[in-house]
Design a protein around this motif. Structure first.
Motif: not given
Length: 333
Positions: A164-185
């Protein structure tokens, strides 16, 4: 429309790191001004200098989330990993090692100046590990590198707090959360270290309060830091009331879980000799999640987590050496 049934158990997003583990002593730590038992980020120059002064070492693919997946794979779970390496020798080593465990890893390697990350781990005679991490290419994981289909194919998305510390992967992890949530995971998150919490406490609290985290992993110090409460039980009660599943490990004092507001506690598993505590929390998460995926009780989840952690601290390195499936079978016989 209901989400399709998951084909994988866990997909993790984390640092793709090669671990370098060597014996050390307190004098060496003092000489290099290293904080015993902690983790610090280092630059390329220090990584080269420290590596050159370390004793003979064990080198293997690692990183917190990758270690947890290794434990899950050893327990028979189907897993995938998303993390950034470079197209260099260590990147090839990392990719080969994690795939050899049966873990799917398809992230395209970077080209350019940032080499594959490595973590230089110094283990003192009291089994404490002091980690010195050069993040290299791992901190440049972009959101476009995410395999959304892979994320949505897993029952659980597991996120590593360190990333979560570096900027690019932090944005990637937020996008990953959105993807998981969209699939009900479900989304599981490990806090990783106090320094990460100190820098990103507001983000983590926001994720919790928005209901984006289903399972939160921590240790005793981390949960107190997150809650900004010095008393462990008060910190657990505070955060446990805000997340569906909270797990907090306490080394030799065992572990506590709060699930749907109910507190559970389990002792640490017996270990004849503690050799190296590297990966203890990572493997605890492996055991807990494996039992959780199987629909076992919270008590069983804690017990398997403790057993997996006990196995990994009985030898050098953060990957299990004994048969975790056999340990599981004996535990639940």
């Amino acid at each position: 429309m209901p989400a399709s049934a998951p084909s994988l158990d866990v997909v993790a997003v984390g640092n793709a790191i090669v671990d370098v583990i060597a014996k050390s002593d307190d004098a060496f730590l003092a000489e290099h001004a290293l904080t015993k038992g902690g983790m610090q980020l280092i630059d390329a120059e220090m990584a080269e200098s420290l590596y050159g002064e370390m004793d003979a070492a064990i080198e293997s693919s690692g990183g917190s989330a990758a270690n947890t997946l290794a434990g899950l794979a050893a327990l028979g779970k189907k897993c995938g990993f998303i993390g950034q390496v470079r197209d260099d020798q260590l990147g090839t080593v990392f990719a080969h090692d994690i795939r050899a465990l049966g873990i799917r890893f398809d992230t395209v390697a970077l080209t350019g100046d940032a080499p594959t990350a490595r973590c230089l781990i110094l283990v003192t005679p009291d089994a404490q590990r002091t980690m010195n991490t050069f993040l290299g290419a791992s901190q440049y994981l972009p959101a476009k590198a995410l395999d959304v289909d892979l994320i949505q194919s897993a029952a659980i998305l597991y996120l590593e707090g360190y990333l979560w510390d570096p900027e690019q992967p932090r944005a990637a992890m937020r996008a990953a959360i959105d993807a998981a949530r969209a699939a009900g995971r479900k989304v599981a998150f490990t806090l990783s270290d106090n320094f990460v919490i100190d820098r990103h406490r507001a983000d983590f609290i926001d994720l919790i309060d928005q209901g984006f985290i289903d399972i939160l992993f921590s240790n005793e110090g981390e949960i107190q830091s997150l809650a900004e409460i010095d008393d462990f039980e008060a910190a657990v009660a505070s955060i446990g009331a805000r997340v569906p599943v909270l797990v907090s490990t306490r080394s030799e004092k065992g572990a506590v879980a709060v699930v749907a507001g109910v507190r559970y506690e389990a002792p640490a598993a017996a270990v004849e000799t503690i050799v190296d505590t590297t990966g203890a929390g990572d493997l605890f998460a492996s055991g807990f999640l494996a039992a959780h995926i199987d629909g076992r009780s919270v008590e069983d989840c804690l017990a398997l987590g403790a057993a997996a952690a006990a196995e990994v601290i009985a030898h050098y390195g953060a990957r299990p050496e004994a048969d975790l499936k056999l340990i599981e079978a004996r535990l639940f016989a």
